[in-house]
Design an enzyme around this catalytic site. Structure first.
Site: not given
Length: 418
Positions: A125, A182, A205, A249, A252, A317-318, A350, A404, A409
């Site tokens: 995406y 969508q 977004n 940054q 953005h 993140e950075h 980046d 167990e 088993h």
């Protein structure tokens, strides 16, 4: 930018602000997803027309080969060369990250291994708001190619010439004029025109992020990307460089978070002045103005230990360490991507250094790093046991199965020993 004392209370307020639920976005995204699941292409086209003012049909949904080739001829030579240069570095790093298959004998008669296979189909995406993020196409598609992904489907509502040129350079053939929740729904569940993929990657977004969260039970996703984050930890440094990184940054998104943590009031004042000066050279509509006003700050820490403690809890993140202090790097152990020294601008990461810019936000770096070749493969364990291996491990299995209460088993081993 505001200069504030980094108190425990302020630190908690900053950390808590990143985890507010977005119920409104999830409500809208849920409605769109349900409609696309029910009506397929008809819903995809209707929502695209309503939200993006694009009239899609099955005939114009996909970018043609001629459009890709034309875009590659159209872009300036400098841009084409830059795309190829960045792609080479990203590919080189992705190849270094590539996981390997292996096989070992853990004891006589018992061999185990790891088998690496690529995910078959992924969806990339690519946001298409003010600009199509061509760098995100490179960052998502190239590691997938290195991993051996067979089919890469790209979704971008308004792919520009730069993005189409990059797609042509990478040999990508399936680029759909689709975006928003969508497009996420179409990729996750499939429609008559868009294939169902096994994993969706790439930022978007708040509605795209909400959609990824909602479909994640049925389709794998990479990360739930929140607003861009930068945390700079410095006791001294070039104020102009630091200000430039904060602005880079911050532009953005209006919700981006750009912070400087320092123990130096002198550096804080110098950076504050440099930010104000550099802001005057940016267009009035640049998002950095709003994001720095609402989410940016210069934080004065009581000492180095307080700065480190906040940085590790924030897990940005950075993370930038413009002073390049090795001892500081050893203590800062939670970040998506780290930039060391005065010349390591975040813009380099980046776009062009080869490291991936699809990174964890909102504290996600406490448990994972950025996108890598590992995100596009399956790791399957394999074992092969001989008769002698069965005799060696049989008693171990029997004892553990009895502990167990799993009788079948134990018998699955005993039947082979008769």
């Amino acid at each position: 930018m505001r200069i504030l004392a980094l108190t425990p209370k302020l630190g908690e307020t900053i950390l808590a602000a990143r985890h507010r639920p977005d119920a409104a976005a999830e409500s809208v995204a849920g409605r769109i997803i349900n409609d696309v699941r029910r009506r397929g292409d008809a819903a995809l086209f209707a929502w695209t027309r309503r939200l993006d003012a694009i009239r899609l049909t099955r005939k114009n949904l996909w970018v043609s080969a001629g459009q890709r080739r034309g875009a590659r001829r159209q872009v300036p030579k400098e841009l084409g060369a830059a795309l190829e240069h960045a792609a080479r570095n990203i590919r080189r790093v992705a190849e270094e990250q590539r996981p390997r298959s292996w096989s070992i004998a853990v004891e006589p008669g018992v061999r185990v291994g790891q088998r690496i296979t690529a995910i078959d189909t992924i969806g990339c995406y690519i946001p298409g708001g003010r600009f199509s993020l061509v760098s995100t196409l490179l960052m998502t598609a190239i590691p997938a190619q290195v991993a051996g992904v067979r089919r890469i489907v790209v979704a971008c509502p308004r792919p520009n010439a730069a993005l189409l040129a990059a797609a042509d350079i990478l040999g990508l053939r399936e680029i759909a004029h689709a975006g928003g929740a969508q497009a996420i729904a179409a990729l996750a569940y499939g429609t008559r025109s868009i294939p169902r993929v096994e994993k969706i990657l790439g930022p978007g977004n708040r509605f795209v992020t909400a959609a990824k969260r909602l479909v994640s039970a049925d389709c794998a996703i990479d990360l739930l990307a929140g607003p861009t984050e930068l945390l700079i930890v410095a006791k001294d440094g070039n104020a102009s460089y630091i200000a430039a990184d904060l602005l880079a940054q911050a532009e953005h998104d209006p919700d981006a978070i750009a912070l400087l943590v320092t123990t130096s009031r002198k550096l804080a004042a110098a950076v504050q002045a440099a930010v104000a000066e550099q802001l005057r050279n940016l267009p009035d509509g640049n998002p950095a103005r709003r994001s720095l006003a609402e989410n940016g700050a210069i934080l004065i820490a009581a000492g180095a230990a307080a700065a480190v403690k906040f940085a590790n809890r924030f897990a940005p993140e950075h993370l930038s360490i413009p002073g390049g202090e090795a001892e500081l790097l050893e203590k800062l152990d939670a970040a998506g991507s780290v930039f060391i020294g005065p010349w390591s601008a975040q813009s380099i990461g980046d776009y062009a250094s080869g490291t991936n810019h699809v990174l964890p936000t909102s504290g996600g770096a406490r448990t994972r790093g950025g996108l890598s070749t590992w995100d596009f493969v399956r790791c399957t364990s394999v074992q092969q046991v001989t008769a002698s291996g069965l005799r060696s491990l049989g008693p171990v299995v029997a004892a553990l199965a009895d502990a167990e209460g799993l009788i079948a088993h134990r018998r699955a081993v005993e039947v082979r020993e008769q």
